[in-house]
Design a protein around this motif. Structure first.
Motif, PDB file in Angstrom:
ATOM      1  N   LEU A 154      71.542  -6.248 -22.056  1.00 52.79           N
ATOM      2  CA  LEU A 154      71.453  -5.665 -20.722  1.00 52.79           C
ATOM      3  C   LEU A 154      71.165  -6.740 -19.677  1.00 52.79           C
ATOM      4  O   LEU A 154      70.639  -7.813 -20.003  1.00 52.79           O
ATOM      5  N   PRO A 155      71.482  -6.489 -18.415  1.00 59.76           N
ATOM      6  CA  PRO A 155      71.199  -7.467 -17.353  1.00 59.76           C
ATOM      7  C   PRO A 155      69.693  -7.712 -17.205  1.00 59.76           C
ATOM      8  O   PRO A 155      68.870  -6.862 -17.523  1.00 59.76           O
ATOM      9  N   GLY A 156      69.369  -8.923 -16.735  1.00 59.91           N
ATOM     10  CA  GLY A 156      67.991  -9.252 -16.407  1.00 59.91           C
ATOM     11  C   GLY A 156      67.147  -9.726 -17.551  1.00 59.91           C
ATOM     12  O   GLY A 156      65.926  -9.877 -17.414  1.00 59.91           O
ATOM     13  N   ARG A 157      67.750 -10.030 -18.714  1.00 60.17           N
ATOM     14  CA  ARG A 157      66.974 -10.462 -19.872  1.00 60.17           C
ATOM     15  C   ARG A 157      67.791 -11.412 -20.737  1.00 60.17           C
ATOM     16  O   ARG A 157      69.018 -11.411 -20.692  1.00 60.17           O
ATOM     17  N   LEU A 158      67.076 -12.262 -21.468  1.00 62.59           N
ATOM     18  CA  LEU A 158      67.680 -13.226 -22.391  1.00 62.59           C
ATOM     19  C   LEU A 158      68.840 -13.982 -21.738  1.00 62.59           C
ATOM     20  O   LEU A 158      68.668 -14.591 -20.691  1.00 62.59           O
ATOM     21  N   THR A 159      70.034 -13.938 -22.337  1.00 58.44           N
ATOM     22  CA  THR A 159      71.156 -14.717 -21.816  1.00 58.44           C
ATOM     23  C   THR A 159      71.636 -14.217 -20.461  1.00 58.44           C
ATOM     24  O   THR A 159      72.406 -14.904 -19.790  1.00 58.44           O
ATOM     25  N   ARG A 160      71.154 -13.043 -20.035  1.00 60.13           N
ATOM     26  CA  ARG A 160      71.586 -12.469 -18.763  1.00 60.13           C
ATOM     27  C   ARG A 160      70.413 -12.345 -17.787  1.00 60.13           C
ATOM     28  O   ARG A 160      70.401 -11.460 -16.931  1.00 60.13           O
ATOM     29  N   TYR A 161      69.465 -13.252 -17.924  1.00 55.49           N
ATOM     30  CA  TYR A 161      68.267 -13.165 -17.100  1.00 55.49           C
ATOM     31  C   TYR A 161      68.583 -13.217 -15.603  1.00 55.49           C
ATOM     32  O   TYR A 161      67.916 -12.579 -14.791  1.00 55.49           O
ATOM     33  N   GLY A 162      69.621 -13.955 -15.234  1.00 51.10           N
ATOM     34  CA  GLY A 162      69.968 -14.089 -13.826  1.00 51.10           C
ATOM     35  C   GLY A 162      70.756 -12.931 -13.256  1.00 51.10           C
ATOM     36  O   GLY A 162      70.988 -12.871 -12.045  1.00 51.10           O
ATOM     37  N   ASP A 163      71.162 -11.991 -14.109  1.00 54.03           N
ATOM     38  CA  ASP A 163      71.940 -10.840 -13.638  1.00 54.03           C
ATOM     39  C   ASP A 163      70.999  -9.718 -13.216  1.00 54.03           C
ATOM     40  O   ASP A 163      70.099  -9.345 -13.979  1.00 54.03           O
ATOM     41  N   PRO A 164      71.167  -9.169 -12.036  1.00 58.32           N
ATOM     42  CA  PRO A 164      70.260  -8.111 -11.581  1.00 58.32           C
ATOM     43  C   PRO A 164      70.422  -6.830 -12.393  1.00 58.32           C
ATOM     44  O   PRO A 164      71.536  -6.421 -12.718  1.00 58.32           O
ATOM     45  N   MET A 165      69.293  -6.227 -12.707  1.00 57.92           N
ATOM     46  CA  MET A 165      69.300  -4.949 -13.400  1.00 57.92           C
ATOM     47  C   MET A 165      69.591  -3.838 -12.391  1.00 57.92           C
ATOM     48  O   MET A 165      68.989  -3.801 -11.313  1.00 57.92           O
ATOM     49  N   PRO A 166      70.519  -2.935 -12.685  1.00 55.54           N
ATOM     50  CA  PRO A 166      70.770  -1.808 -11.777  1.00 55.54           C
ATOM     51  C   PRO A 166      69.514  -0.976 -11.536  1.00 55.54           C
ATOM     52  O   PRO A 166      68.594  -0.956 -12.356  1.00 55.54           O
ATOM     53  N   ASP A 167      69.493  -0.268 -10.430  1.00 59.34           N
ATOM     54  CA  ASP A 167      68.326   0.510 -10.038  1.00 59.34           C
ATOM     55  C   ASP A 167      68.260   1.885 -10.683  1.00 59.34           C
ATOM     56  O   ASP A 167      67.216   2.538 -10.645  1.00 59.34           O
ATOM     57  N   THR A 168      69.370   2.346 -11.241  1.00 57.67           N
ATOM     58  CA  THR A 168      69.406   3.686 -11.823  1.00 57.67           C
ATOM     59  C   THR A 168      70.165   3.662 -13.146  1.00 57.67           C
ATOM     60  O   THR A 168      70.981   2.766 -13.409  1.00 57.67           O
ATOM     61  N   PHE A 169      69.897   4.677 -13.981  1.00 57.79           N
ATOM     62  CA  PHE A 169      70.659   4.817 -15.217  1.00 57.79           C
ATOM     63  C   PHE A 169      72.129   5.076 -14.918  1.00 57.79           C
ATOM     64  O   PHE A 169      73.010   4.645 -15.681  1.00 57.79           O
ATOM     65  N   GLN A 170      72.422   5.755 -13.833  1.00 53.27           N
ATOM     66  CA  GLN A 170      73.814   6.022 -13.477  1.00 53.27           C
ATOM     67  C   GLN A 170      74.557   4.715 -13.217  1.00 53.27           C
ATOM     68  O   GLN A 170      75.689   4.521 -13.697  1.00 53.27           O
TER      69      GLN A 170
END
Length: 245
Positions: free
Chosen positions: A54-70
């Motif tokens: 998922l975004p925002g962790r490990l190899t994707r730490y720089g990718d923003p995590m979406p604000d909603t499950f949708q």
């Protein structure tokens, strides 16, 4: 949306196997990366288990995590749709049980290939939430909770990494808080709701609401809330069988 040719994606730790004929996409729970599935086998027979990053962790730490499950579900679909070319299932535990449910909802609305089965572990149905003790925790308490999870996975929690991932966990908790589903969309794929006999966070009887979301099979396995980390044989057998149903 249409399927594209099989291609590499940052959403997967490794490319799908050329041998496996069925896939189970495994989504990590709140505050964690795909490495929580490091104790799982890559395959069981012709069924492969593919951890989703998922975004925002490990190899994707720089990718923003979406604000909603949708929003997260839409992004997951874009990332994984080249790999929906064989029978597959989605597995989510606790927080990610809601993530995989919303992903299935959006797959259904888009007319894309649906999972053979949705597996949700240790989580109430979407219309019965949001619930969970983390919703009431402050940042220090979330950091402590994360340390416990890291130890449960057999690793040593480094203070600096705990501080970083406590922020990830806070983001995930807020995503859960925003997920209010008064009336669930009924899926045209079956659900297996997996409870854990010694789970004090989400006792198996609290999962009954999944029957409103789809044709649902209920399973209760021995162990506590986090036992899925150990890849219990009964869990792997259930996941493998579910991709052929």
């Amino acid at each position: 949306m249409t399927l594209q040719a099989n291609a590499a994606t940052p959403w997967l730790q490794r490319p799908p196997s050329a041998i496996a004929t069925r896939r189970v996409f495994c989504v990590p729970h709140a505050g964690c990366g795909a490495n929580i599935f490091d104790g799982w086998p890559e395959r069981q027979g012709l069924v492969e288990f593919l951890p989703v990053e998922l975004p925002g962790r490990l190899t994707r730490y720089g990718d923003p995590m979406p604000d909603t499950f949708q929003e997260l579900a839409g992004a997951v679909i874009e990332g994984l749709r080249p790999h929906l070319d064989v029978p597959y299932a989605l597995f989510g535990h606790c927080w990610s049980g809601l993530a995989v449910y919303e992903t299935a909802v959006q797959l259904q609305r888009a007319g894309l290939p649906m999972p053979q089965r949705l597996f949700v572990s240790g989580q109430v149905a979407p219309q019965d939430g949001p619930v969970g003790r983390m919703l009431d925790m402050d940042d220090a308490e979330l950091a402590h909770e994360l340390s416990l999870t890291i130890r449960a996975a057999g690793n040593h929690p480094h203070p600096e990494l705990v501080a970083i991932y406590a922020k990830v966990l806070r983001t995930d908790v807020e995503v859960c808080r925003r997920y209010v589903v008064p009336e669930p969309t009924r899926l045209n794929c079956p659900v297996t709701a997996i409870g854990w006999a010694d789970d004090t966070e989400v006792p198996p009887e609290r999962m009954a609401g999944w029957a409103q979301c789809a044709d649902t099979t209920f399973e209760v396995f021995p162990g506590r809330h986090e036992r899925f980390l150990d890849a219990p044989p009964e869990l792997l057998r259930t996941l493998s069988a579910g991709t052929s149903s």
